[in-house]
Design an enzyme around this catalytic site. Structure first.
Site: not given
Length: 503
Positions: A293, A174
């Protein structure tokens, strides 16, 4: 429109082979995922390494093929060297991503041992937040090079003569997020990811690499981030990552159950962006997707803001899942299977205690949350060839979505077993959904079982005191008519697994 749904499944209308890694999961050094989750040295059911065997048994029930580790936000400030060597010499660190103390009782080698016990592979993430290509290369050498170099010999000195042979590696986590330690622009990340990828593959040419995509479809730079990152890394990486979580904060169940349509759009847009970069580069190589995710996550948000910082393994992100959460997870699994041609890996985040299908009490029991069941069913019966679902269904409109089909479904053909499995969610909150499934291309068939997950209370959850409040049964009503046509009435707000034996 009729209140009935119909589905045609043809053996020649193939989406693609399902990579078993689509049923992966995730263990981060966050909350009680590791300490109190997979590892609890003082637990009565701990093995000789301190791993909880009751948790291992539940993980084996799901048959998790790959587990991402060690993060997550955690990895962007992590020194992997802290987690190897004699445990008593490992440092305790302030863990800044989640504001805890990390004792480093479990690290790379222990995690690989746990994966072997669980029947899983490790998907390792490298730190591209505070560190870079040098440390990433050293980690690959430590993990995968046979012997005769500084880092491989250090692994041997630590008691692991054979290399771990870790195949899949994530280039950070991320990195577009301002919450991320060492957050970067797309150009900054793309450059460091490309350089890390080069030396990692030079160290071990057999590995596969996942570049960080946007942290979510709502990021202001999406999908420009993907286009820029892939432009800079295309020749060196194999996958681009996707992350998404859904919640029902406004208690609008109809809208909540429709949110997997956003997942469909997310997948479609990332594929289109990756293929644009392929076209731009005149490349024969195709970038696949790692949805590493995904889950429902919102129940614990308020409680997480009240946790005292700088503890070891406090209870963080411990969502207690409801029946409606399980339905959304089922829809998300179907979304992954509907693009199995390009989504080759996926990781439910996470596996134990932290937004997880498995929950534990420190020193006590472990149990299955509601979301355990669709995940387990898909992993068990969703291996083979995903088939194009031709569906007619009544529809509804919700706050954020229009033309939401009451039926969300996909089929998987396991030719080796001579079986077809239909996964189906009835989103109708008010009644059963009659369903006709046409399997004429397969010839005669019979029902093996019709598994149903249903409950009269959408908010029903499993707890330590009532671990079986929400659980599936195999009393579904699917029947075969005319040799290859299936008729069923899907219970309201239900997850269904219809297993069909061919021939």
């Amino acid at each position: 429109m009729s209140n009935q749904a119909a589905m045609i499944v043809d053996k020649d209308f193939r989406i693609g082979e399902v990579d078993k890694r689509i049923y992966g999961s995730f263990i981060e050094h966050l909350g009680r995922a590791v300490y109190g989750g997979i590892y609890e040295k003082e637990h009565p059911e701990a093995d000789e390494q301190g791993f909880r065997t009751d948790v291992l048994q539940l993980v084996k029930e799901i048959d998790v093929p790959i587990v991402r580790y060690p993060g997550g936000n955690f990895v962007s400030g992590y020194n992997w060297e802290d987690g190897v060597g004699p445990v008593e010499r490992r440092p305790r660190r302030q863990e800044l991503a989640w504001r805890t103390i990390e004792p480093n009782w479990v690290g790379l080698n222990e995690f690989v041992d746990w994966c072997r016990k669980a029947g899983s592979e490790a998907m390792m993430a490298v730190n591209l937040g505070t560190r870079g290509p040098e440390e990433a290369r050293n980690l690959v050498e430590y993990a995968n090079f046979r012997s005769g170099t500084q880092w491989s010999d250090l692994r041997i000195q630590h008691g692991y003569r054979q290399p771990h042979g870790i195949r899949t590696w994530c280039l950070g986590n991320e990195m577009d997020g301002p919450w991320q330690i060492g957050a970067k622009t797309a150009v900054e990340y793309g450059r460091i990811a490309a350089e890390a990828a080069k030396v990692m593959k030079w160290t071990d040419p057999s590995i596969e690499l996942v570049a960080c995509g946007s942290s979510g479809i709502g990021m202001p730079t999406f999908p420009e981030w993907e286009a820029t990152v892939l432009d800079l890394t295309y020749d060196h990486v194999d996958y681009i990552s996707l992350h998404t979580y859904y919640g029902n904060r406004n208690n609008d169940s109809g809208n909540f159950l429709a949110q997997s349509m956003g997942m469909d759009k997310f997948i479609h847009t990332v594929i289109a962006t990756a293929d644009y970069v392929q076209a731009k580069k005149r490349s024969k190589k195709k970038i696949n997707l790692s949805f590493d995710e995904w889950n429902v996550w919102y129940h614990s948000n308020e409680a997480d803001g009240k946790i005292k910082p700088w503890q070891i393994a406090p209870p963080q992100l411990e969502d207690v899942y409801t029946h409606e959460d399980a339905l959304v997870v089922g829809c998300m699994l179907i979304s992954l299977l509907k693009r199995a041609d390009r989504v080759r890996m996926a990781c439910m985040a996470q596996l134990v205690n932290v937004i997880a299908p498995i929950m534990t009490v420190n020193g006590g029991a472990a149990w299955r949350q509601t979301i355990f069941y669709p995940y387990m069913h898909a992993s068990a019966y969703g291996r083979g060839t995903a088939l194009v679902p031709l569906i007619q269904s009544p529809k509804y409109d919700s706050k954020d979505y229009t033309d939401v089909p009451y039926l969300e479904a996909v089929a998987v053909h396991n030719e080796e077993q001579g079986e077809v499995t239909i996964f189906a969610v009835n989103r109708d909150l008010n009644g059963a959904l009659p369903l006709s499934i046409d399997l004429r291309s397969f010839g005669p068939c019979r029902i093996l079982e019709h598994i149903v997950l249903e409950h009269s209370d959408l908010k029903a959850a499993n707890t330590a005191d009532a671990p079986d409040r929400v659980k599936p049964h195999n009393g579904g009503n699917a029947t075969v008519t005319d040799g290859s046509r299936i008729e069923a009435a899907l219970a309201q707000a239900s997850w269904n697994v219809i297993r069909v034996k061919l021939g």
